[in-house]
Design an enzyme around this catalytic site. Structure first.
Site, PDB file in Angstrom:
ATOM      1  CG  ASP A   1      -2.373   0.981   1.142  1.00  0.00           C
ATOM      2  OD1 ASP A   1      -2.280   1.379  -0.165  1.00  0.00           O
ATOM      3  OD2 ASP A   1      -2.638   1.263   1.981  1.00  0.00           O
TER       4      ASP A   1
ATOM      5  NE  ARG B   1      -1.342   6.521   1.268  1.00  0.00           N
ATOM      6  CZ  ARG B   1      -1.405   5.582   2.135  1.00  0.00           C
ATOM      7  NH1 ARG B   1      -1.017   5.942   3.460  1.00  0.00           N
ATOM      8  NH2 ARG B   1      -1.480   4.256   2.065  1.00  0.00           N
TER       9      ARG B   1
ATOM     10  CG  HIS C   1      -0.274   2.036  -9.428  1.00  0.00           C
ATOM     11  ND1 HIS C   1      -0.459   1.625  -8.079  1.00  0.00           N
ATOM     12  CD2 HIS C   1      -1.487   2.422  -9.673  1.00  0.00           C
ATOM     13  CE1 HIS C   1      -1.681   2.110  -7.563  1.00  0.00           C
ATOM     14  NE2 HIS C   1      -2.080   2.809  -8.551  1.00  0.00           N
TER      15      HIS C   1
ATOM     16  NE  ARG D   1      -7.511   1.828  -5.888  1.00  0.00           N
ATOM     17  CZ  ARG D   1      -6.383   1.905  -5.218  1.00  0.00           C
ATOM     18  NH1 ARG D   1      -5.225   2.559  -5.764  1.00  0.00           N
ATOM     19  NH2 ARG D   1      -6.121   1.848  -4.158  1.00  0.00           N
TER      20      ARG D   1
ATOM     21  CG  LEU E   1       9.446 -16.943  -4.289  1.00  0.00           C
ATOM     22  CD1 LEU E   1       9.513 -17.052  -2.719  1.00  0.00           C
ATOM     23  CD2 LEU E   1       9.926 -15.735  -4.668  1.00  0.00           C
TER      24      LEU E   1
HETATM   25  C1  FPP Z   1      -1.931  -0.095  -3.381  1.00  0.00           C
HETATM   26  O1  FPP Z   1      -1.505   1.249  -3.257  1.00  0.00           O
HETATM   27  C2  FPP Z   1      -1.327  -0.811  -4.429  1.00  0.00           C
HETATM   28  C3  FPP Z   1      -2.490  -1.106  -5.744  1.00  0.00           C
HETATM   29  C4  FPP Z   1      -3.665  -1.381  -5.745  1.00  0.00           C
HETATM   30  C5  FPP Z   1      -1.586  -1.915  -6.736  1.00  0.00           C
HETATM   31  C6  FPP Z   1      -0.332  -2.610  -6.404  1.00  0.00           C
HETATM   32  C7  FPP Z   1       0.468  -2.813  -7.905  1.00  0.00           C
HETATM   33  C8  FPP Z   1       1.814  -2.744  -7.715  1.00  0.00           C
HETATM   34  C9  FPP Z   1       2.662  -2.885  -6.738  1.00  0.00           C
HETATM   35  C10 FPP Z   1       2.232  -2.688  -9.140  1.00  0.00           C
HETATM   36  C11 FPP Z   1       2.903  -3.732  -9.642  1.00  0.00           C
HETATM   37  C12 FPP Z   1       2.417  -5.355  -9.231  1.00  0.00           C
HETATM   38  C13 FPP Z   1       2.818  -6.541  -9.937  1.00  0.00           C
HETATM   39  C14 FPP Z   1       2.384  -7.534  -9.147  1.00  0.00           C
HETATM   40  C15 FPP Z   1       3.612  -6.296 -11.044  1.00  0.00           C
HETATM   41  P1  FPP Z   1      -2.609   2.585  -3.361  1.00  0.00           P
HETATM   42  O2  FPP Z   1      -2.790   2.709  -4.871  1.00  0.00           O
HETATM   43  O3  FPP Z   1      -3.854   2.029  -2.570  1.00  0.00           O
HETATM   44  O4  FPP Z   1      -1.875   3.701  -2.704  1.00  0.00           O
HETATM   45  P2  FPP Z   1      -2.647   4.794  -1.664  1.00  0.00           P
HETATM   46  O5  FPP Z   1      -3.136   4.277  -0.480  1.00  0.00           O
HETATM   47  O6  FPP Z   1      -1.455   5.825  -1.264  1.00  0.00           O
HETATM   48  O7  FPP Z   1      -3.704   5.615  -2.715  1.00  0.00           O
END
Ligand code: FPP
Length: 249
Positions: A13, A17, A30, A64, A124
């Site tokens: 998460d 931000r 992301h 979203r 893994l």
């Molecule tokens: C949460 O942060 C993150 C996500 C919903 C997406 C996770 C995706 C990745 C880390 C990209 C790549 C993943 C793979 C497996 C290749 P948020 O957007 O909710 O952050 P916020 O709470 O700050 O808004």
């Protein structure tokens, strides 16, 4: 107890931000987050962690803004195209849990192909939870159990935790030993609800793109310092008693 977790489960998460603090669009966060995914995989391989489960996209994330969902789908596609060869070379078995039907044909095909190519790997097991929800997982297991009853293969009175657990996602893996959530929120957010029953929890305010090896080491040190009792007493654990001892070792 093992010093190093066998199975690590992670809520990544804070990408949005991280981008907002730099006045950049969320997708940039992301993209930066995808780099931390690689760091985390490297860490698990180096430390001998057998299974890593990442929450990449929840069932709720479909709600979203359309452009963010689209950007995430493109990012997942690109990551699959870019990384699968290298993951395979390093002995990583890749698999996806969640409602695969909700993704486009392109992505579904890539997921299935990546699973097939890496199926025999043992260094893994990397499980990516995509369009996943813990409640939805429990509901699917319940449907599967009900179907067995309806077909006469299972009696209602024989349904127990093992029967249900066998139908949950990741049933073939040891349950997660350690759960990590970045980004400062102290919740499970409908991740592996069934599977996290006895998992040790670790939270950090660090945003996912900024997570580094030092902090992963800190999480492992915290894990190694804990006594996992699985509902038993400390004395029983020390004596090696109890039905859950196998999972503690
Ligand atoms: C949460 O942060 C993150 C996500 C919903 C997406 C996770 C995706 C990745 C880390 C990209 C790549 C993943 C793979 C497996 C290749 P948020 O957007 O909710 O952050 P916020 O709470 O700050 O808004």
């Amino acid at each position: 107890m093992r010093e190093v977790p066998r199975h690590l489960a992670v809520i990544m998460d804070g990408n949005g931000r991280w981008a907002a603090r730099r006045r950049r669009p969320r997708v940039i966060g992301h993209r930066a987050g995808a780099r931390t995914v690689n760091l985390c995989i490297d860490f698990c391989l180096e430390r001998g962690i057998e299974a890593l489960t990442l929450f990449a996209f929840s069932s709720e994330n479909w709600g979203r803004p359309e452009d963010e969902v689209g950007a995430l789908m493109r990012l997942f596609l690109a990551a699959l195209d870019r990384e699968v060869g290298e993951l395979h070379r390093r002995g990583v078995r890749l698999r996806f849990i969640g409602e695969r039907d909700r993704f486009g044909e392109n992505l579904r095909q890539r997921m299935t192909a990546a699973e097939a190519v890496t199926a025999g790997n043992t260094a893994l097991t990397l499980s990516v939870a995509a369009s996943y929800g813990g409640r939805q997982d429990i509901a699917a297991a319940t449907r599967a159990v009900a179907a067995e009853v309806a077909s006469g293969r299972l009696r209602v009175e024989d349904i127990d935790e093992t029967t249900v657990g066998a139908h949950m996602a990741l049933a073939d893996l040891p349950e997660p030993d350690l759960f990590i959530r970045t980004g400062g929120d102290l919740r499970i957010s409908n991740f592996l609800l069934w599977q996290l029953a006895y998992t040790e929890l670790w939270f950090t305010d660090t945003l996912w793109p900024e997570l580094g090896v030092d902090e992963l080491e800190r999480a492992l040190r915290s894990y190694a310092s804990r006594e996992r009792r699985f509902g038993l007493t400390g004395a029983q654990i020390a004596a090696g008693d109890g039905p859950l001892q196998e999972s503690i070792r």
